[in-house]
Design an enzyme around this catalytic site. Structure first.
Site, PDB file in Angstrom:
ATOM      1  CB  CYS A  34       0.765   3.983  -0.726  1.00 24.46           C
ATOM      2  SG  CYS A  34       1.839   2.281  -0.579  1.00 24.46           S
ATOM      3  CB  CYS A 103       7.670   1.515  -4.161  1.00 25.93           C
ATOM      4  SG  CYS A 103       6.857   3.089  -4.125  1.00 25.93           S
TER       5      CYS A 103
END
Ligand code: FES
Length: 134
Positions: A34, A103
């Protein structure tokens, strides 16, 4: 996508944001997929994390994960901080959507980088984790 109140709270008012110029350990890691990047600064005394601050260039879940991770590792021994996994982060956040699990992994990996950065400069052996990035 549903976020818990805890995620929103830490996204809107992240704890321990900033830089520690005298940090004993600094870790930076970016997720190759990402492109989000996190950086942790640690002040370490007597094998314990006295203070921690972070910077993140990333999504809301990355900010919330980093923020809550600083609260989880502050005051902990290096061993305890090392063993705080992305699962601990997710639990403390009352959950993350499945597309946002990575994350929390970013926070775990960045903490590991910072701890090993300190261990290297202190002449201590480096610890290994399951991600093999250290
Ligand atoms: Fe990459 Fe959240 S989308 S860390």
């Amino acid at each position: 996508m549903m976020y818990s109140d805890k995620v929103l709270e830490h996204f809107y008012a992240p704890r321990n944001v900033g830089v520690l110029p005298n940090a004993d350990g600094i870790g930076e890691y970016g997720d190759p997929k990402c492109g989000d990047v996190m950086k942790f600064y640690l002040i370490i005394e007597d094998n314990s994390i006295l203070d921690v601050k972070f910077k993140a260039f990333g999504c809301g879940s990355a900010i919330a994960s980093a923020s809550i991770a600083t609260e989880l590792i502050k005051g902990k021994s290096l061993e305890q901080a090392w063993n705080i996994t992305n699962k601990s982060v997710i639990e403390a956040l009352d959950g993350l959507p499945s597309s946002k699990i990575h994350c929390s992994v970013l926070a775990e990996q960045t903490i590991h980088k910072a701890i090993n950065n300190y261990r290297k400069s202190a002449g201590l052996d480096l610890w290994k984790d399951k991600y093999n990035n250290n």
